[in-house]
Design a protein around this motif. Structure first.
Motif, PDB file in Angstrom:
ATOM      1  N   LYS A 206       3.517   3.547 -19.635  1.00 44.53           N
ATOM      2  CA  LYS A 206       5.094   4.367 -20.443  1.00 44.53           C
ATOM      3  C   LYS A 206       5.360   4.959 -19.929  1.00 44.53           C
ATOM      4  N   GLY A 207       6.547   5.632 -19.705  1.00 41.55           N
ATOM      5  CA  GLY A 207       7.619   6.296 -19.186  1.00 41.55           C
ATOM      6  C   GLY A 207       7.670   6.327 -17.423  1.00 41.55           C
ATOM      7  N   ARG A 208       6.310   5.266 -17.118  1.00 48.99           N
ATOM      8  CA  ARG A 208       6.098   5.345 -15.271  1.00 48.99           C
ATOM      9  C   ARG A 208       7.649   4.135 -15.114  1.00 48.99           C
ATOM     10  N   PHE A 209       7.481   3.205 -15.350  1.00 54.49           N
ATOM     11  CA  PHE A 209       7.906   2.111 -15.080  1.00 54.49           C
ATOM     12  C   PHE A 209       8.375   1.252 -15.973  1.00 54.49           C
TER      13      PHE A 209
ATOM     14  N   LEU B 127      10.097  -4.973 -11.688  1.00 58.76           N
ATOM     15  CA  LEU B 127       9.103  -3.581 -12.566  1.00 58.76           C
ATOM     16  C   LEU B 127       9.254  -2.565 -11.571  1.00 58.76           C
ATOM     17  N   GLN B 128       9.652  -1.622 -11.523  1.00 56.49           N
ATOM     18  CA  GLN B 128      10.201  -0.606 -11.003  1.00 56.49           C
ATOM     19  C   GLN B 128       9.302   0.161 -11.891  1.00 56.49           C
ATOM     20  N   MET B 129       8.306   0.785 -10.724  1.00 56.44           N
ATOM     21  CA  MET B 129       7.523   1.649 -10.941  1.00 56.44           C
ATOM     22  C   MET B 129       7.261   2.705 -10.261  1.00 56.44           C
ATOM     23  N   SER B 130       7.500   3.629 -10.807  1.00 52.90           N
ATOM     24  CA  SER B 130       7.606   5.010 -10.258  1.00 52.90           C
ATOM     25  C   SER B 130       6.090   6.056 -10.432  1.00 52.90           C
ATOM     26  N   SER B 131       5.737   7.658 -10.082  1.00 48.40           N
ATOM     27  CA  SER B 131       4.627   8.493 -10.208  1.00 48.40           C
ATOM     28  C   SER B 131       3.673   7.196 -10.396  1.00 48.40           C
ATOM     29  N   LEU B 132       3.533   5.778  -9.174  1.00 43.75           N
ATOM     30  CA  LEU B 132       2.296   5.781  -9.004  1.00 43.75           C
ATOM     31  C   LEU B 132       1.222   6.556  -8.641  1.00 43.75           C
ATOM     32  N   LYS B 133      -0.289   6.357  -9.181  1.00 45.43           N
ATOM     33  CA  LYS B 133      -1.340   6.685 -10.001  1.00 45.43           C
ATOM     34  C   LYS B 133      -2.523   5.615  -9.136  1.00 45.43           C
ATOM     35  N   PRO B 134      -3.620   6.079  -8.448  1.00 40.29           N
ATOM     36  CA  PRO B 134      -4.559   5.190  -7.801  1.00 40.29           C
ATOM     37  C   PRO B 134      -4.776   5.138  -9.209  1.00 40.29           C
ATOM     38  N   GLU B 135      -5.252   4.930 -10.193  1.00 39.09           N
ATOM     39  CA  GLU B 135      -5.240   3.837 -10.937  1.00 39.09           C
ATOM     40  C   GLU B 135      -4.366   3.249 -11.766  1.00 39.09           C
TER      41      GLU B 135
ATOM     42  N   LEU C  49       0.759  -0.896  -0.244  1.00 37.92           N
ATOM     43  CA  LEU C  49       0.129   0.304   0.139  1.00 37.92           C
ATOM     44  C   LEU C  49       1.007   1.506  -0.050  1.00 37.92           C
ATOM     45  N   VAL C  50       0.537   2.325  -1.602  1.00 39.77           N
ATOM     46  CA  VAL C  50       1.460   3.521  -1.043  1.00 39.77           C
ATOM     47  C   VAL C  50       0.683   4.912  -1.877  1.00 39.77           C
ATOM     48  N   GLN C  51       0.969   5.464  -1.478  1.00 42.10           N
ATOM     49  CA  GLN C  51       0.117   6.670  -1.827  1.00 42.10           C
ATOM     50  C   GLN C  51       0.509   7.249  -3.111  1.00 42.10           C
TER      51      GLN C  51
ATOM     52  N   GLY D 297       1.871   9.328  -6.202  1.00 43.48           N
ATOM     53  CA  GLY D 297       3.341   9.464  -6.761  1.00 43.48           C
ATOM     54  C   GLY D 297       4.375   8.933  -6.120  1.00 43.48           C
ATOM     55  N   ASP D 298       4.374   7.533  -5.372  1.00 40.22           N
ATOM     56  CA  ASP D 298       4.938   6.665  -4.456  1.00 40.22           C
ATOM     57  C   ASP D 298       5.611   5.680  -5.637  1.00 40.22           C
ATOM     58  N   SER D 299       6.862   5.284  -4.965  1.00 39.82           N
ATOM     59  CA  SER D 299       7.619   3.930  -6.012  1.00 39.82           C
ATOM     60  C   SER D 299       7.296   2.829  -5.392  1.00 39.82           C
ATOM     61  N   LEU D 300       7.309   1.975  -6.156  1.00 47.55           N
ATOM     62  CA  LEU D 300       7.577  -0.031  -5.500  1.00 47.55           C
ATOM     63  C   LEU D 300       8.432  -0.338  -6.415  1.00 47.55           C
ATOM     64  N   ARG D 301       9.637  -1.698  -6.450  1.00 49.04           N
ATOM     65  CA  ARG D 301       9.543  -2.867  -7.309  1.00 49.04           C
ATOM     66  C   ARG D 301       9.307  -3.706  -6.455  1.00 49.04           C
ATOM     67  N   LEU D 302       8.579  -4.161  -7.792  1.00 48.20           N
ATOM     68  CA  LEU D 302       8.131  -5.884  -7.463  1.00 48.20           C
ATOM     69  C   LEU D 302       9.349  -6.600  -8.104  1.00 48.20           C
ATOM     70  N   SER D 303       9.123  -7.628  -7.619  1.00 51.47           N
ATOM     71  CA  SER D 303       9.609  -8.699  -7.940  1.00 51.47           C
ATOM     72  C   SER D 303       9.174 -10.455  -8.481  1.00 51.47           C
ATOM     73  N   CYS D 304       9.762 -10.758  -9.093  1.00 57.97           N
ATOM     74  CA  CYS D 304       9.633 -12.200  -9.771  1.00 57.97           C
ATOM     75  C   CYS D 304      10.116 -13.288  -9.939  1.00 57.97           C
ATOM     76  N   THR D 305      10.289 -13.964  -8.713  1.00 54.48           N
ATOM     77  CA  THR D 305      11.694 -15.034  -9.372  1.00 54.48           C
ATOM     78  C   THR D 305      11.153 -16.076  -9.264  1.00 54.48           C
ATOM     79  N   ALA D 306      11.874 -16.654 -10.320  1.00 50.98           N
ATOM     80  CA  ALA D 306      11.723 -18.238 -10.651  1.00 50.98           C
ATOM     81  C   ALA D 306      12.593 -19.787 -10.543  1.00 50.98           C
ATOM     82  N   SER D 307      11.361 -20.276 -10.268  1.00 51.96           N
ATOM     83  CA  SER D 307      12.587 -22.065 -10.175  1.00 51.96           C
ATOM     84  C   SER D 307      11.666 -22.991 -10.898  1.00 51.96           C
TER      85      SER D 307
END
Length: 118
Positions: free
Chosen positions: A65-68, A81-89, A11-13, A15-25
């Motif tokens: 585009k331009g944010r992720f 997946l680096q996500m920046s300038s996050l929006k509610p949508e 949960l972020v506000q 304008g914040d950023s998050l980085r998602l990771s996906c690791t395969a085995s």
């Protein structure tokens, strides 16, 4: 047994950023193109971003585009997946997929929830 495990959601506000990771085995990671999708409540799953086996040709949905930024580390069997300038949508469950042979061999993760408050 092949597993894709996503992490990094939360949960972020706006304008914040998050980085998602996906690791395969148990997967020949280097042979698979990797994609991120998302599904918001009441909506169909939609494409977000993709990256090919060698890390080239990233493509993005117009909405991100331009944010992720998608990237991969083949030595770690992980796609990011680096996500920046996050929006509610951007609020959705984010899924990663591994695919080859024009989709005939595809695996999915269980998803990670991203919630962006306004």
């Amino acid at each position: 047994q092949v597993r894709l495990v996503e992490s990094g959601g939360g949960l972020v506000q706006a304008g914040d950023s998050l980085r998602l990771s996906c690791t395969a085995s148990a997967l020949g990671f280097i042979y698979y193109d990797m994609r991120w999708f998302r599904q918001a409540p009441g909506k169909e799953r939609e494409f977000v971003a993709e990256i090919n086996r060698s890390g080239g040709g990233p493509n993005y949905a117009d909405s991100v585009k331009g944010r992720f930024t998608i990237s991969r580390d083949n030595a770690k069997n992980t796609v990011y997946l680096q996500m920046s300038s996050l929006k509610p949508e951007d609020t959705a469950v984010y899924y990663c997929s591994a695919s080859r042979l024009f989709g005939q061999d595809t695996y999915w993760g269980q998803g990670t929830q991203v919630t962006v408050s306004s």
